[in-house]
Write an enzyme that holds these catalytic residues in place. Sequence first.
Site, mmCIF file in Angstrom:
data_model
loop_
_atom_site.group_PDB
_atom_site.id
_atom_site.type_symbol
_atom_site.label_atom_id
_atom_site.label_comp_id
_atom_site.label_asym_id
_atom_site.label_seq_id
_atom_site.Cartn_x
_atom_site.Cartn_y
_atom_site.Cartn_z
ATOM 1 N N ARG A 10 43.853 -5.607 46.421
ATOM 2 C CA ARG A 10 43.405 -5.403 45.040
ATOM 3 C C ARG A 10 43.887 -4.076 44.450
ATOM 4 O O ARG A 10 44.157 -3.992 43.249
ATOM 5 C CB ARG A 10 41.872 -5.464 44.960
ATOM 6 C CG ARG A 10 41.300 -6.872 44.996
ATOM 7 C CD ARG A 10 39.794 -6.826 44.877
ATOM 8 N NE ARG A 10 39.198 -8.156 44.954
ATOM 9 C CZ ARG A 10 37.981 -8.392 45.436
ATOM 10 N NH1 ARG A 10 37.245 -7.392 45.893
ATOM 11 N NH2 ARG A 10 37.506 -9.621 45.472
ATOM 12 N N CYS B 289 32.868 -8.877 42.879
ATOM 13 C CA CYS B 289 31.822 -9.444 42.021
ATOM 14 C C CYS B 289 30.919 -8.385 41.404
ATOM 15 O O CYS B 289 30.430 -8.557 40.277
ATOM 16 C CB CYS B 289 30.985 -10.452 42.813
ATOM 17 S SG CYS B 289 30.338 -9.812 44.380
ATOM 18 N N SER C 81 23.897 -14.809 47.624
ATOM 19 C CA SER C 81 25.083 -15.672 47.604
ATOM 20 C C SER C 81 26.371 -14.871 47.652
ATOM 21 O O SER C 81 27.421 -15.399 48.033
ATOM 22 C CB SER C 81 25.077 -16.580 46.365
ATOM 23 O OG SER C 81 25.048 -15.818 45.180
ATOM 24 N N GLY C 82 26.311 -13.595 47.312
ATOM 25 C CA GLY C 82 27.489 -12.753 47.392
ATOM 26 C C GLY C 82 27.978 -12.540 48.807
ATOM 27 O O GLY C 82 29.129 -12.140 49.018
ATOM 28 N N ARG D 36 21.354 -5.242 48.740
ATOM 29 C CA ARG D 36 21.168 -6.691 48.779
ATOM 30 C C ARG D 36 19.693 -6.997 48.564
ATOM 31 O O ARG D 36 18.822 -6.433 49.243
ATOM 32 C CB ARG D 36 21.630 -7.249 50.122
ATOM 33 C CG ARG D 36 21.662 -8.768 50.182
ATOM 34 C CD ARG D 36 22.823 -9.339 49.399
ATOM 35 N NE ARG D 36 24.107 -9.056 50.029
ATOM 36 C CZ ARG D 36 25.285 -9.236 49.438
ATOM 37 N NH1 ARG D 36 25.347 -9.678 48.180
ATOM 38 N NH2 ARG D 36 26.407 -8.970 50.065
ATOM 39 N N HIS E 76 24.088 -10.741 40.016
ATOM 40 C CA HIS E 76 24.028 -9.331 40.396
ATOM 41 C C HIS E 76 23.515 -8.518 39.214
ATOM 42 O O HIS E 76 24.122 -8.521 38.126
ATOM 43 C CB HIS E 76 25.411 -8.810 40.792
ATOM 44 C CG HIS E 76 25.922 -9.327 42.104
ATOM 45 N ND1 HIS E 76 25.167 -10.102 42.958
ATOM 46 C CD2 HIS E 76 27.125 -9.154 42.720
ATOM 47 C CE1 HIS E 76 25.873 -10.389 44.038
ATOM 48 N NE2 HIS E 76 27.062 -9.823 43.905
#
Length: 343
Positions: A110, A149, A178-179, A234, A241
């Site tokens: 990235r 995300c 879910s991340g 988390r 989020h």
Amino acid sequence: MTSVGVLGATGAVGQRFIQLLDGHPDFDLSVLTASPASAGERYRDAAKWRLDTPIPDDVADITVRDTDPDAIPDDTDLLFSALPSDVGERVEPALCEAGFVVSSNSSNARVADDVPLVIPEVNADHLELIDVQREERGWDGALVKNPNCSTITMVPTLTALTQFGLERVHVSTLQAVSGAGYSGVTSMEILDNVVPHIGGEEAKMETESRKLLGEFTGDGVSWLDATVSASCNRVPTLDGHLENVFVETSEDVTPEDVAGAFEDAPTLDLPSAPDPLVEVFEEPDRPQPRLDRMLGDGMAVAAGGIQETDTGIQYNCLAHNTIRGAAGASLLNGELLARDGWL
């Protein structure tokens, strides 16, 4: 129609790609890949489907292919990658060298100098890095990334504030389970609990945001000269989020200035682009994951709780982490690639 495929189609993000591509006006999903263990099976048999809509009928009987350049038809125009980063690091360059254009959600590369990291409403001009990439690597294909995300939740709001001179940003995140993927956090870890650490997440937010907000110089990206620090946590929500953002700017700004800048955030004429990009709430207790994660079909960013502090401005923002923060972000990049003639 543009022929597209999904790499890593059986996983959580791969399934979200398939859901979002169902009925897409421009993209025809014809290729699904997974690990060698799933190759050769029908998708309905290879994937343990976990989303709240059924597997699309025209996808269920597609035969899953191995994630290998030789296994993918040459006439596939665009590949969406939901591969784990260790697999993506190995496979994605081979696919690009073979001539495929890959819009990837994987975290590898990235911040590489010649890889466009793109949010279409923020820095579409960074796609020009593809020319640099092709020249340096000798590829006929191309590799484009969307950010993490948590980063993609915050950066559209920061983009709106660059006009006031961003100097320092601190963000504390409350990130949905879910991340971490379906099996990433056990119920015994997260129920009645908050985990104040997500491996590698803070570094991703601190670097990716500065690259996204940087300036394309013709042969690279000059990163934003600002301090960004992050604390990632988390929490026991399923999707969405939520982030508490503290911003210091060189100019004095009011909450009204900030709200107006958010409301003026640009929108794009692409099938998956939300309008508005940033939805602003006046209520001090919004946004909330359960109420607001599906704004703009899960592609919008929600913001609220805007207030002055002793050092600047504080606000909260929220996005759906597996739609806007993952598969939807990569899909939107794919739509931009198609519109601007990169395929």
